[in-house]
Structure formats: C-alpha cells, structure tokens
Write a protein that holds these residues in place. Structure first.
Motif, PDB file in Angstrom:
ATOM      1  N   VAL A 161       0.859  -1.190   0.000  1.00 37.18           N
ATOM      2  CA  VAL A 161       0.000   0.000   0.000  1.00 37.18           C
ATOM      3  C   VAL A 161       0.891   1.235   0.000  1.00 37.18           C
ATOM      4  O   VAL A 161       1.710   1.414   0.898  1.00 37.18           O
ATOM      5  CB  VAL A 161      -0.929   0.018   1.234  1.00 37.18           C
ATOM      6  CG1 VAL A 161      -1.775   1.283   1.240  1.00 37.18           C
ATOM      7  CG2 VAL A 161      -1.799  -1.223   1.278  1.00 37.18           C
ATOM      8  N   LYS A 163       1.863   5.184   0.226  1.00 36.75           N
ATOM      9  CA  LYS A 163       1.458   6.384   0.960  1.00 36.75           C
ATOM     10  C   LYS A 163       0.721   7.345   0.037  1.00 36.75           C
ATOM     11  O   LYS A 163      -0.230   8.003   0.449  1.00 36.75           O
ATOM     12  CB  LYS A 163       2.737   7.041   1.496  1.00 36.75           C
ATOM     13  CG  LYS A 163       2.592   7.993   2.612  1.00 36.75           C
ATOM     14  CD  LYS A 163       3.957   8.317   3.249  1.00 36.75           C
ATOM     15  CE  LYS A 163       4.903   9.015   2.293  1.00 36.75           C
ATOM     16  NZ  LYS A 163       6.170   9.418   2.961  1.00 36.75           N
ATOM     17  N   PRO A 169      -6.567   2.451   1.219  1.00 38.60           N
ATOM     18  CA  PRO A 169      -7.547   1.705   2.006  1.00 38.60           C
ATOM     19  C   PRO A 169      -8.180   2.625   3.051  1.00 38.60           C
ATOM     20  O   PRO A 169      -7.621   3.660   3.399  1.00 38.60           O
ATOM     21  CB  PRO A 169      -6.711   0.621   2.684  1.00 38.60           C
ATOM     22  CG  PRO A 169      -5.298   1.100   2.641  1.00 38.60           C
ATOM     23  CD  PRO A 169      -5.174   2.058   1.507  1.00 38.60           C
ATOM     24  N   VAL A 170      -9.350   2.225   3.531  1.00 39.37           N
ATOM     25  CA  VAL A 170     -10.019   2.993   4.584  1.00 39.37           C
ATOM     26  C   VAL A 170      -9.233   2.811   5.882  1.00 39.37           C
ATOM     27  O   VAL A 170      -8.713   1.730   6.163  1.00 39.37           O
ATOM     28  CB  VAL A 170     -11.472   2.496   4.759  1.00 39.37           C
ATOM     29  CG1 VAL A 170     -12.178   3.291   5.855  1.00 39.37           C
ATOM     30  CG2 VAL A 170     -12.228   2.601   3.441  1.00 39.37           C
ATOM     31  N   LEU A 171      -9.116   3.889   6.639  1.00 33.61           N
ATOM     32  CA  LEU A 171      -8.391   3.839   7.910  1.00 33.61           C
ATOM     33  C   LEU A 171      -9.309   3.335   9.026  1.00 33.61           C
ATOM     34  O   LEU A 171     -10.367   3.917   9.262  1.00 33.61           O
ATOM     35  CB  LEU A 171      -7.877   5.247   8.240  1.00 33.61           C
ATOM     36  CG  LEU A 171      -7.168   5.446   9.578  1.00 33.61           C
ATOM     37  CD1 LEU A 171      -5.831   4.703   9.597  1.00 33.61           C
ATOM     38  CD2 LEU A 171      -6.955   6.937   9.850  1.00 33.61           C
ATOM     39  N   TYR A 172      -8.918   2.260   9.673  1.00 30.44           N
ATOM     40  CA  TYR A 172      -9.661   1.753  10.834  1.00 30.44           C
ATOM     41  C   TYR A 172      -8.725   1.676  12.033  1.00 30.44           C
ATOM     42  O   TYR A 172      -7.513   1.578  11.870  1.00 30.44           O
ATOM     43  CB  TYR A 172     -10.224   0.353  10.550  1.00 30.44           C
ATOM     44  CG  TYR A 172     -11.237   0.297   9.432  1.00 30.44           C
ATOM     45  CD1 TYR A 172     -12.504   0.858   9.586  1.00 30.44           C
ATOM     46  CD2 TYR A 172     -10.927  -0.331   8.227  1.00 30.44           C
ATOM     47  CE1 TYR A 172     -13.440   0.799   8.556  1.00 30.44           C
ATOM     48  CE2 TYR A 172     -11.865  -0.392   7.202  1.00 30.44           C
ATOM     49  CZ  TYR A 172     -13.110   0.176   7.364  1.00 30.44           C
ATOM     50  OH  TYR A 172     -14.029   0.123   6.353  1.00 30.44           O
ATOM     51  N   ASP A 173      -9.309   1.687  13.218  1.00 24.45           N
ATOM     52  CA  ASP A 173      -8.540   1.550  14.454  1.00 24.45           C
ATOM     53  C   ASP A 173      -8.735   0.121  14.954  1.00 24.45           C
ATOM     54  O   ASP A 173      -9.851  -0.280  15.272  1.00 24.45           O
ATOM     55  CB  ASP A 173      -9.082   2.560  15.481  1.00 24.45           C
ATOM     56  CG  ASP A 173      -8.358   2.479  16.821  1.00 24.45           C
ATOM     57  OD1 ASP A 173      -7.471   1.619  16.980  1.00 24.45           O
ATOM     58  OD2 ASP A 173      -8.699   3.301  17.700  1.00 24.45           O
ATOM     59  N   ARG A 174      -7.656  -0.640  15.018  1.00 22.26           N
ATOM     60  CA  ARG A 174      -7.803  -2.030  15.443  1.00 22.26           C
ATOM     61  C   ARG A 174      -8.385  -2.126  16.850  1.00 22.26           C
ATOM     62  O   ARG A 174      -9.066  -3.096  17.175  1.00 22.26           O
ATOM     63  CB  ARG A 174      -6.449  -2.768  15.375  1.00 22.26           C
ATOM     64  CG  ARG A 174      -6.621  -4.263  15.579  1.00 22.26           C
ATOM     65  CD  ARG A 174      -5.345  -5.077  15.583  1.00 22.26           C
ATOM     66  NE  ARG A 174      -5.681  -6.503  15.704  1.00 22.26           N
ATOM     67  CZ  ARG A 174      -4.830  -7.479  15.908  1.00 22.26           C
ATOM     68  NH1 ARG A 174      -3.549  -7.224  15.993  1.00 22.26           N
ATOM     69  NH2 ARG A 174      -5.241  -8.721  16.012  1.00 22.26           N
ATOM     70  N   ASN A 175      -8.068  -1.140  17.667  1.00 18.89           N
ATOM     71  CA  ASN A 175      -8.569  -1.166  19.047  1.00 18.89           C
ATOM     72  C   ASN A 175     -10.093  -1.264  19.111  1.00 18.89           C
ATOM     73  O   ASN A 175     -10.635  -1.942  19.973  1.00 18.89           O
ATOM     74  CB  ASN A 175      -8.152   0.113  19.794  1.00 18.89           C
ATOM     75  CG  ASN A 175      -6.771  -0.026  20.420  1.00 18.89           C
ATOM     76  OD1 ASN A 175      -6.276  -1.128  20.625  1.00 18.89           O
ATOM     77  ND2 ASN A 175      -6.142   1.112  20.705  1.00 18.89           N
ATOM     78  N   TRP A 180     -11.385  -3.388  10.946  1.00 13.96           N
ATOM     79  CA  TRP A 180      -9.928  -3.382  10.762  1.00 13.96           C
ATOM     80  C   TRP A 180      -9.500  -4.677  10.094  1.00 13.96           C
ATOM     81  O   TRP A 180      -9.945  -5.765  10.466  1.00 13.96           O
ATOM     82  CB  TRP A 180      -9.229  -3.246  12.117  1.00 13.96           C
ATOM     83  CG  TRP A 180      -7.736  -3.179  11.978  1.00 13.96           C
ATOM     84  CD1 TRP A 180      -6.981  -2.061  11.800  1.00 13.96           C
ATOM     85  CD2 TRP A 180      -6.807  -4.277  12.025  1.00 13.96           C
ATOM     86  NE1 TRP A 180      -5.654  -2.387  11.718  1.00 13.96           N
ATOM     87  CE2 TRP A 180      -5.521  -3.748  11.846  1.00 13.96           C
ATOM     88  CE3 TRP A 180      -6.943  -5.666  12.170  1.00 13.96           C
ATOM     89  CZ2 TRP A 180      -4.364  -4.535  11.831  1.00 13.96           C
ATOM     90  CZ3 TRP A 180      -5.795  -6.463  12.153  1.00 13.96           C
ATOM     91  CH2 TRP A 180      -4.539  -5.904  11.987  1.00 13.96           C
ATOM     92  N   ALA A 182      -6.271  -7.035   8.632  1.00 16.89           N
ATOM     93  CA  ALA A 182      -4.819  -7.233   8.713  1.00 16.89           C
ATOM     94  C   ALA A 182      -4.130  -6.914   7.393  1.00 16.89           C
ATOM     95  O   ALA A 182      -2.969  -6.521   7.366  1.00 16.89           O
ATOM     96  CB  ALA A 182      -4.518  -8.677   9.116  1.00 16.89           C
ATOM     97  N   GLN A 183      -4.864  -7.084   6.304  1.00 13.98           N
ATOM     98  CA  GLN A 183      -4.273  -6.816   4.998  1.00 13.98           C
ATOM     99  C   GLN A 183      -5.102  -5.763   4.283  1.00 13.98           C
ATOM    100  O   GLN A 183      -6.044  -6.086   3.563  1.00 13.98           O
ATOM    101  CB  GLN A 183      -4.226  -8.125   4.199  1.00 13.98           C
ATOM    102  CG  GLN A 183      -2.998  -8.211   3.330  1.00 13.98           C
ATOM    103  CD  GLN A 183      -2.872  -9.539   2.613  1.00 13.98           C
ATOM    104  OE1 GLN A 183      -3.094 -10.594   3.166  1.00 13.98           O
ATOM    105  NE2 GLN A 183      -2.500  -9.470   1.356  1.00 13.98           N
ATOM    106  N   PRO A 184      -4.756  -4.486   4.477  1.00 15.50           N
ATOM    107  CA  PRO A 184      -5.567  -3.428   3.885  1.00 15.50           C
ATOM    108  C   PRO A 184      -5.563  -3.495   2.353  1.00 15.50           C
ATOM    109  O   PRO A 184      -4.640  -4.042   1.745  1.00 15.50           O
ATOM    110  CB  PRO A 184      -4.888  -2.141   4.367  1.00 15.50           C
ATOM    111  CG  PRO A 184      -3.984  -2.535   5.477  1.00 15.50           C
ATOM    112  CD  PRO A 184      -3.610  -3.958   5.229  1.00 15.50           C
TER     113      PRO A 184
END
Lengths: 718, 718
Positions: A161, A163, A169-175, A180, A182-184
């Motif tokens: 990916v 920059k 890819p869409v930005l997600y917060d794993r928390n 989210w 693992a492979q955007p």
C-alpha cells in the motif's frame, strides 16, 4: 517552528539524494504480436526465459483473436531502477482477480499474495517456490503481464500500500473497529526484478481466456502429444531389467489394462545418480532389441534421467570444462547455455537413444531441492549466473530435447520437474514428489493459466478408496500415469477396485477423439486442454472472504480466508470434471451459467449454482454443458496404429444445438504443422419439428481422418 | 579429435569471458579487537547491522580472553564479486559442527543447512526467515564468522560441493550403493551477500564459548536487566483500562503471585493500529498517576507499540515526509535511519512516557509478515533500501530506545519481535506468535549463540498439564511472561496446577542472586545466561545421523536425520534445565562430563551420559554440576527495593569444591558501568578432614551489596 524547518530542510536534502540514485524510466510499449505489447526496462539480459525457450510465435493463430488496444492505462504503469534492480508497478481495479504466477498448489486467485518466483520443488506453501514459477499473471479484467527475466522475481500481487496511492484503504482503528483488516486494500501489483534489466509483455483479452491464448500462441501454441501420449503409462521400479519390464507389459495384457508407454527408471543407466546416460549392460544387454520388442507391442519407451553427469560416464571428459563450479550428487552440471554442450548431448542421445527407438524422457530433479542443487554462488563458464541457471535449466532441457524429436519428425511426450515461461509448445508434463490429492487438482487448475501441463500422478495409496479416487483423477489429466518407481504398485494393486480403475482407464481411451481435439485446440488456438473454471465462459462465482476469528496463536491478526473454486476443472470445451477425494462421500460442484448434465446419465444437474453430489466409488463425477458433443471410440489398449479406422460414437447432452470440430492427423509426426490434418464438424441441429439430429460434415479429401464414417449418434438427455 | 579441439577452444573463450567479469579479491584481515579480525569485501555499504547498532566494544572484557592467532587458514578463504554480489567461501573440517545463523526453532547444529537470512516472523521452518536472522556462525572448532551486511544473505552451511574441491565426497551409485547420500559431504561454508560490499569479522576461540564471548563483548557485552526484569510479568488484554489493570495487580496480590512489571497492550493508545503513541484519555485518563500508583506497588509499566504511525496522531505531520513510500496498516513507516526521525520520537516519548515513569516497551511487528509489511520495492527518503530497512528496523528501534533509558540512567527491560547482529547489549527479549513449546525451548538454546534473549512466553493452553509445563519453562528463561493480550489468562487459570505454577514462579524469585549474577557474566564476560549444551565444558555428545528410509512420497531421497541436543539448556554456570512437555511422562536428559545432581534432592543423577527421568507434574527437572553453588533468597513478590537486605541461602551440590562470584549492584541504574558494583566470592572448600565448608569472602567496602551476611549454607548432597 524553527525545528520543523530544519527537519524539512534535512528531509528535502535526503529526498534529493534519493531521487539522484533513482532512475525513473518511461516504458516504451511496442505491439510485437497481435494484441501483445513489449517494453524493456533497464539493460536487457543475455539470458532470459523466452530467449532460452527459443520459440517462434504462432502468428496465424494469434491473428484470429480479437483486435484490441493496449489493455492497461499506460500512465499508471511505473518503473524505477534502483540498487541494480527493476521496480515495477501495475494498477489494479477494486474487484479485479489475479491468476497464474506459477504452478500453485493451494490457491487459484492470487490477489493478496506475495511470490518470490524461484524454480524449486513445491514445499507445501504457495510462495513462488515451485516447479514452474512462471512470472505471468492474468487479470479477471482481461489482460496479462509477463516479466521475461531469469531471476528470482518477487511479485506483490495486490499487497503493498503506497502512501501516495490514489485509492488508499479505509483507515480503521484495530482497538475499536471490527472492520480493521490485517491486509488493507492495495491498488497495485508491484514487482521486484533483481537484475539490471527485464523485458515486459502485456497481453490483451478481452477475456482472460483470450489472454491465455495469446500467451500460448506467442510461445508457439500448446503442445499436441502423439496419440500414444494420451493412453496409460506405467513407470517401473528403479532396478527393473528388460525382462522384468517385458513381464510387466505382459501383466498389463493379462489384466486387460491399457498401456501405451512405459517409464524406465534410473536402473537403465550404467550409473545413476550421477548419470552416465549409457545403458547398463547387465540389466539391459540389448537395448535396441528390447525397445523394438516394446514398439511391436504398441508401447513406447520413456527413459528417466537427471542432468548431473557421472565421472564414470563417457561424456564426462568432454563436459568437465563446460560445466559449472559445483557438482550435484557428485555429477557435474553442464552449462546448458553453451552450444557445444548441447551438441555433445545431441550426438550421444541420438546415437544411444533416439536412433534405437526411445520415445521420450523423464527429466528429473532440475527443480531443487536447494540442499543438493548447485548453490547460488556457483559459477558457469558462459557467465550465466547460478540464479539464472536455476530458472532456466529445466526449460532449456525441454527446448533441447524437443528439438531432437522434431528433427526426427517424431512426436514425443515426456515428464519434466521444472519449467518456466515459454514452455507451452514443449512436449513435457510436470510432476513432483508432493502427494496431496486435493492440491494435485489445484495444480491442474493452475497449470491452465501458465502454459504448462501437469499430472496428478499416482504412486501408492493407503487404501482402495484413495487408490480409485487418485486413478480417476489421473485419467482426467494430461498424462494418465502410475509412477511405481519406489512402490512397485500396479493398477490392479487394490483388487476390490480393479474393475473401477480399469473402467476409468478405458473411459480415457474411449475419449481419445475428444481429448486429442482438445489438445489440438491448445496447439492451434492456445486454449489449454485442462482449464480452470475461471477461464470458462459463464463463470460467475464471486469469491468471498470469510472473516477470520482472532486467536492469539492460530490467527493473531484475525486474517480472513478467501474462497476459490480449486477442486474442479474443465477438460476441453464441454466436460466438467469434479474429482472425489478419499474420505469424501459427497462434494459440492460449482456449475457455471447454462445448463449442465450428468455425463453418465444425461440427466440435468443444474445451472449457475453450487450443487451437492453423492456419487459412488466407481465413477468420477463428470458434467457436460448443454449442447455438448462428446465423440468416443471403442475401448482399446493402445493408441490406434497407422491406417486403423476407429468407430465413432458421438454423444449429445441437453436440449441445445451443438457443434464440435473433430481434429485428426497421423497421430505421431509433425506433418500436421505442414497442413496434414483435418477438422471435421460434428453438429447437432434441430429439424423443422424441433427434433435434434446429428450430422457429420464431409471428410476433407486427402487429409488424415482415422475414423470410419458410420457415426453412431447418442442423445443422452431424454 | 578435431571436434574436441573446437570444443576446447570455445570453452576456453567462455572461461576467459567469465574471468573478466569476475573480480577475484584477496581479503585483508586486520585485528580490530582482541581476537577479532575484520576484512572488507567490495565497497562497504552505508547501512550495515553493526553501524545501526552503534555499540562500542567492551575492550576490557575482551582483554581477559586468551590471546590467539587468526583461527582459520587464510588461504582457504575465498571471495569473488560477481553480478553486484559478494561470493564468499570458508573452509570446513570433516567433523566440524556449526551453530548460530539466526534464531532457529527446530535445529541446533546448522551444518548441512541453507539459510536465507531475512527478518521475518518464524514460519515453521529453519530457513533463515526468523526474528533475529543474525549472519553469524560459530564452529565447534572454536572460531566464528560474522557478515556485517543488512541484506538477505544466503548461507550454504556445508552444502555446496565444488568440482575442484580438495575434499570431495566419495562417489556412489544410487542404483546399487546403499551408501549413496542425498546430501554429499561438503567442505565449505559458502555465502552470497547480494550487495556490492560486506564487512566480515572472524572471531577466535579457542573454545566455542570464547567465540560467543568475543562476539558479545565486541557488541558491548550482554545486557544486564534491572532486578525487576527478572521477576514475573503479565501482559493484560488489549482493551484493559487503568482500573482493569489496577484490579489485575490486586488479583496477583490476592493470589500471592509474584509480579514485577505489567504489559499494557494497544488499548493505551488513542489509536492502534496504526499507532499514535498517545494515551487514550477514556481508558487512561490520568496516565502519570496510574503509572505512579503501580510504581508504589513495586510494579513497572511496559507499553506495547508498533512503529507504524497513524494519520490521526500528533506525530504524523512531522513524520509524513520522513517516511517510506509504503504504509503498514495505514500507518506511515518513518525512516528510522534519519536523525530527525529519532529526534521527533525522542521528544514525544520522553515527554509522554519516560518522564512520567514508563518502564519500558514492547516493540511489536517489526519482523513481518510480508503480507502487511512494506514490500521490497518500497523506498525511503534516506536512500536506504527496503531490504536494508527490513533487516535493521527492529535493531534500530532497540538502539534508539535503549539510548533514551541510558540517558535517564534507568535500566529498562522490554520485548522486541525483530533483532539482528549487534544487539547483545540491548535491553530486549525476543518473542513471537508461534507457539510450539518444544520449538520455543530450541529457540532458547539457539539464542545463546547469537547475542539475543528469547522468552518462551505463555499465552493459553489446552489443559492444566500444558499450562504448568509452559509456566515452568518460562520461569527458567530470560523473561517470565504470561502474555494474555488475546486470551485473558492468569497464572491461576488452571486451578488444579495453581500451586505448582506459584511454586515455580517463587523459585524464580528465589534464584534472583544466581540469575542476576548469570546476567552479570553476560555483561562483563559475554557469557550468555541461558546456554546451549554445545557451549558447555564437558559437552561430548556426538551428533549421529540416522539413515533415512526410502518412501516415494515422504522421503524420496532417503534423507538421513541428524540428532541434536535441543530440548535442554544451561542457566548460568551450574544449573541444567530439562523442561517437560505436555504429554510427556518421562524424558531423556544429556548430562555432560562431570557428575550431575538433582537440584531438589542433591542426589547424584549421572555423568557424561543420557539418563531417563520421570518427574512429577509439579517440578521442572533441574540438575546441578558437581561443586555447583546456587545462592537463593527468600520467596518475594517484587524485586527488592533500594537498601533492602535479603537473606542468602547458599546451596552446594556434589562432592567437589566450588566457587561462585556473587554479583550485585543497585539493581536499576547504569551506575555499575562506572564501577558501582561488587563481586563477592562464595566458596566451598574441603577442610583438612576433607569435610566441605562454605565461606563468603569479605564484602567489598563502599560497593553495593544487598544481602545480609548471615549466609545459610546448605550441603544438598549427603
């Protein structure tokens, strides 16, 4: 503010430094064949895959394919040269799927995978190390990309990916975000060619099958085996002598089992391994008489070899200085790129094998393992690097030996354990030591993308069920082989299934006109005889990703699982093969759009859906497309001899009209390349009352056609 | 004759061409440290492993090692530069064994293996892809070789066979000779460095342990953790907030279980992954107060991170242009080789973590997997290639963060998932997601060769037996950790073994003076605290190869199987640890030369032999060398506080006299590097009547010594 400024300045200097060492290049695309474009990045290398294969394109075949324009947005293809390597980037669409990238055994759709393409035995993971790591991918969008470089090329097939990506890819917060991944999402294929140059080919479609056709036709068209190559073959235990083999042949006759060629294992040589390529006079005192005796029985002889030359052999003194710095199993490794090496081989092999009637070779152990092959620090007299030699050795041996048989105007059909790009027209089928029945079928599926043939050979089995299931699959593959070198198994080794095994072998023999025609399509049109469902018209399966379950050890990143259709395939235009595996009582079969019928009963099975079937042990599930026409001949033990006229039974399935161009030629020479062949149309049309009627077109006068014209038409669907 | 002549001429021309492109070089060896020589092949690169680690050698430590000469026959070391790569060759003796070559999980003796050293997660095969692919090997002949290049180096550790070898393998015919071996004898290590230059170090012995010592001392000596680092640590579930953690700490107290530091997982960050490195104000509203509350309870805080920076984070704008071309999980990858990047990190981390009391870090995911890490086609502003960056990223983060804590004169002890050469003095222990208990122990064995620490962390278990066995091992490792990020397990998760688990954790706490001294040996002498048996004096196990059985599928080359001692190890000078694995009721233990005694009973166990033991579930088998002295302290829950004087119990085993130099210092700062430490001799000598008597030497005045001098001597062997 001041600190930021300094950071900015230093960073700008760094970026400047970097752009100085980076050589950005624009690729110049040139249409080199109909619908095939080529560009060169950096300094082309002396040794490449296609230069090794040395094959002339089939321009006639190519010219029949649709006219198209360059199938990719040129401006989105990127090339850089850095650190003595070529960096390439090709764009990807959101829904695009990718196929090919070598002979993979576990996956079909390669998007999201990383491969370092490296000729090697298959080690249980689809990571690029395989018997035919062809640097070629086919997009579901209908184009293909081939990198012609004999190097360990790394392909990031939609993983990296950038920059500055236009489609990040869409930005997600794993928390906190369930979405989210693992492979955007990645919008590009990126390729690293560790060399100063690479030649790049782009193939147009419009369909993925057209891409494959163009690839195969550029490489001379697919190989058309002799008719005997489509019969059954048995490889005998290593140390069998000529009497053992003659007895084996008699056993096949006694068991009324078909046999067209026999594989003679290392014991034929006076030493192996390493090899002398000379007959062992104790086990084979009269090779020419022995081979002719087999020929008289309608059986061709295939000799095992690996290319590591024994110091005890007659060829050693001549080859010693023409070989690499390292030995393999104490045998020298001749520098196969040197013309004088090929000449030495040719003289010896003609005199001792081809001229006394040997029908073909099994070229073993040109793939790896690393532990005994020459290391990447080996050197060769021609200056070809060890890496390049690794990528081309199997290819080069195919090219060399194929040329010999062509020179004798005699078709061969053999085995090889390493191949690469450019091999479509070579008379070899790939095999290996790995033995997962399921993965063998996935390899057969994947072979269709990359211009190679593969056999899911049978060696041994735990029980009768596994035995019959494996035998069924291998009879629906490019080479129906029992390889008993280590196990000494026979087709009738499991008496409880002997009948079922004989029946499927007989069915293969009966299907000769259909199979042979499918191979003719491979040759003339580039359409592979065994095909992934993904190449088939009407394919509409949507691969879905199943969400992965978090497990601190087994799946710490909750990786999702991608689904493929990888356990069924097409043989020719009409037959869908869905092998059963030991332990299975039922299985799912994906049927593309259009109605599909059971091969044995003619009953409708479904259309554009996944069905569940529960066949018995005695049959391999086969389905025929609506309007499908399958020509068969009577059961026979050997390929027909010259002048023999076989009776045709032509089956029709379903309710639609259909057509089949039955191919024929002399079945054993290359005279077909000079026009000595025929296509005879078999068609089923509705008459005025709507009743289906079969018709065979007139036979082309003066062209080979080895069937009598009393066709029996069978309408399978009532 | 004429044809041969032509062949000869053409071949000579080819050979000539080849020698023109080949640049043969002679290596110039220079003794750069006591018993360590260096040579440069080709053009040295700007970024290497040791240049990244940036560590000053411990010359004082080195000077105490034996004086020796260059330990290899110089004339038999070969270097070539071809195809922009360095080709190296080092000779091997017939019986020589090789150790090291990265953190391997399944094999100890590496002779006969091929590794492409590549920072990566461990994928289940010892092929070079691992968390610490250190390009360093140690020979049983007592020398070592290190290749300092941040590249994917391929090492053929005694596999390649040269045509012109002086010690060629014996020629056998596979057809007829039972002695035929799939992997013929090789007399060399060959190495391919895919770069224009490499720096090569050769380490003298005379013993393999001396080689390891020199390697560690050249890299600054091994790390000495703070005393709290040798206690127990629990990593909490990902989204635990500060109250959850304080409750967890209370639970440890309620269960009377030791706890010295606690690992806070991604949930501490406002976003992760990708990371902000900022506190999440909902879960951790008052981080400083929270951390201080933990400190008051004697507990240090360790923060999880990975280095992929979130666009939502405060650091992003500054780092964006200083990062690589590709993102990881949508986070940018700062170019860690740039000083300005390190400065930005330092400012933020000091202010937000170190200055409010954070005790250390867990640096995750700097190893791989390929599927989400930056690809090898990524570029970085400094011009460092993606390959180099892959090899150094974990190393560089260790170096950077270690420097911060040093600047604060505060010892830390954390976790990292990627390392490489030069890391001996870094305060980090390696861990991973793989979870084979056996292989975890082999990794612990192998960590001792390559200057890294490894923890066989516990996460979850199928049953109580596995739980207690894993807990026993981890308590005899560099870091006694329960990593419950995904599973939420506690030490008492299996009540039926809670007692046994507490006992082994308590035993670890009791062994503090012994373990701490073992780490001091690592620091001052370079002797690893956890050691392969192959590094131990008296090691006399002869690895034998078991002949492989031919199987057409499972073992088609009848490969032989090599035996290793890989499931036991030494902790310090005296303790032999032989962990039990779930499902095992008994196991074999190899005891080196000299008598060995059961740790718990003092009873003689054997000498120079393999014994079979059948211990119960509640104890990990431990053996002590004859004359062994083991100092213990009372059970305690946290590392001793400043000024706290602990009671010493000193155990002696066997019948021989013995000696132990007990190390001590303040347990938490780097003042020991300025001489603020003490070694106090504990000895057992026979008196005139031959009776063993214990004696503690006088305490060095003015130096730290945190034990009272009322030593209790215990003679364990009656």
């Amino acid at each position: 503010v001041k600190k930021n400024l300094i950071v900015f300045l230093i960073s700008s200097i760094s970026l400047l430094n970097w752009s100085q060492v980076s050589a950005q290049q624009k690729l110049q695309w040139q249409e080199v064949h109909h619908g095939i474009w080529k560009a060169t990045a950096g300094q082309p290398e002396k040794v490449t895959l296609l230069k090794t294969a040395e094959i002339k394109a089939n321009e006639t075949g190519l010219s029949t394919l649709p006219k198209t324009t360059f199938p990719l947005p040129e401006g989105k293809i990127d090339v850089k040269i850095l650190d003595h390597k070529i960096y390439l980037r090709f764009p990807l669409d959101k829904e695009e799927q990718l196929f090919g990238l070598g002979l993979n055994f576990q996956t079909v759709n390669q998007r999201g995978r990383i491969m370092t393409l490296h000729v090697d035995h298959y080690g249980g993971k689809d990571n690029g190390r395989t018997h035919a790591p062809v640097p070629f991918y086919i997009s579901s969008n209908g184009y293909g990309v081939l990198i012609d470089a004999a190097r360990y090329i790394t392909v990031y097939a939609g993983t990296g990916v950038r920059k500055d990506s236009e489609n990040p890819p869409v930005l997600y917060d794993r928390n906190t975000d369930k979405k989210w991944d693992a492979q955007p999402y990645s919008d590009a294929v990126e390729i690293l060619v560790p060399a100063e140059g690479a030649e790049i080919y782009v193939f147009a479609g419009p369909t993925p099958m057209n891409v494959v056709q163009r690839y195969n036709l550029m490489n001379g068209g697919g190989y058309l085996p002799p008719k005997w190559g489509l019969g059954f073959t048995q490889r005998v235990p290593t140390l069998y002598n000529q009497d053992d083999i003659l007895k084996e042949v008699a056993d096949f006759e006694n068991h009324d089992f078909p046999l067209d060629f026999i594989g003679v294992e290392p014991g034929w040589q006076s030493m192996a391994y390493p090899c002398t390529f000379e007959w062992d006079k104790t086990r084979f005192p009269k090779p020419e008489e022995f081979i002719n005796e087999l020929v008289d029985k309608g059986i061709s002889t295939n000799l095992w070899l690996n290319p590591y030359v024994s110091p005890k052999g007659i060829l050693y003194p001549e080859l010693e200085n023409l070989s690499g710095s390292h030995t393999v199993w104490n045998g020298i490794v001749p520098d196969i790129t040197l013309p004088q090496v090929r000449q030495i081989y040719k003289d010896h092999f003609f005199k001792n094998h081809l001229d006394i009637g040997v029908g073909g070779y099994k070229i073993d152990e040109v793939d790896g393992f690393d532990n005994w092959l020459w290391p990447d620090v080996a050197t060769f007299p021609s200056g070809t690097s060890a890496e390049q030699m690794r990528q081309i050795y199997g290819l080069s041996l195919q090219s060399m030996t194929a040329g010999w048989f062509k020179e004798k105007n005699q078709r061969t059909y053999g085995l090889v354990r390493a191949s690469n790009a450019g091999a479509s027209s070579f008379p070899y089928v790939i095999y290996n030591d790995y033995y997962s029945h399921r993965d063998f079928i996935t390899a057969l599926v994947n072979s269709s993308f990359i211009g190679v043939l593969w056999t899911p050979e049978v060696r041994a089995s735990n029980d009768a069920e596994e035995w019959v299931r494996r035998m069924q699959s291998v009879c629906f593959s490019p080479m129906a082989m029992l390889n008993a070198w280590a196990d000494g198994t026979k087709p009738w080794s499991f008496p409880e299934v002997e009948k079922a095994v004989r029946e499927v072998a007989n069915l293969r023999m009966q299907l000769l006109p259909y199979t042979y025609t499918s191979f003719a399509q491979y040759h003339f049109q580039g359409i592979p005889p065994f095909r992934s469902m993904n190449l088939v018209e009407g394919f509409a399966f949507k691969p879905t990703s199943v969400e992965g379950k978090l497990d601190g050890t087994a799946n710490p990143y909750a990786m999702s699982i991608k689904q493929d259709i990888k356990d069924q395939y097409m043989m020719g235009d009409y037959l869908l093969v869905a092998p059963m595996f030991a332990g299975q009582e039922s299985r799912k079969v994906y049927l593309p759009a259009g109605k599909w019928y059971d091969f044995y009963t003619g009953v409708l099975a479904g259309e554009n859906q996944i069905i569940e079937i529960t066949p018995g042990l005695d049959k391999i599930p086969l389905f025929v497309k609506d309007g499908g026409i399958i020509p068969l001949v009577p059961v026979h033990r050997h390929a027909p001899e010259a002048g023999q006229q076989l009776q045709l039974e032509v089956r029709h399935y379903g309710t639609a009209e259909g057509s089949f161009d039955l191919y024929d030629d002399d079945g054993k020479t290359f005279n077909f390349e000079k026009g000595e062949y025929s296509f005879t149309n078999l068609s089923v049309r509705k008459d005025k009352k709507g009743i289906l009627k079969g018709n065979m077109a007139k036979i082309t006068p003066g062209k080979p056609f080895n069937y009598n014209n009393q066709v029996v038409w069978k309408f399978m669907t009532k």
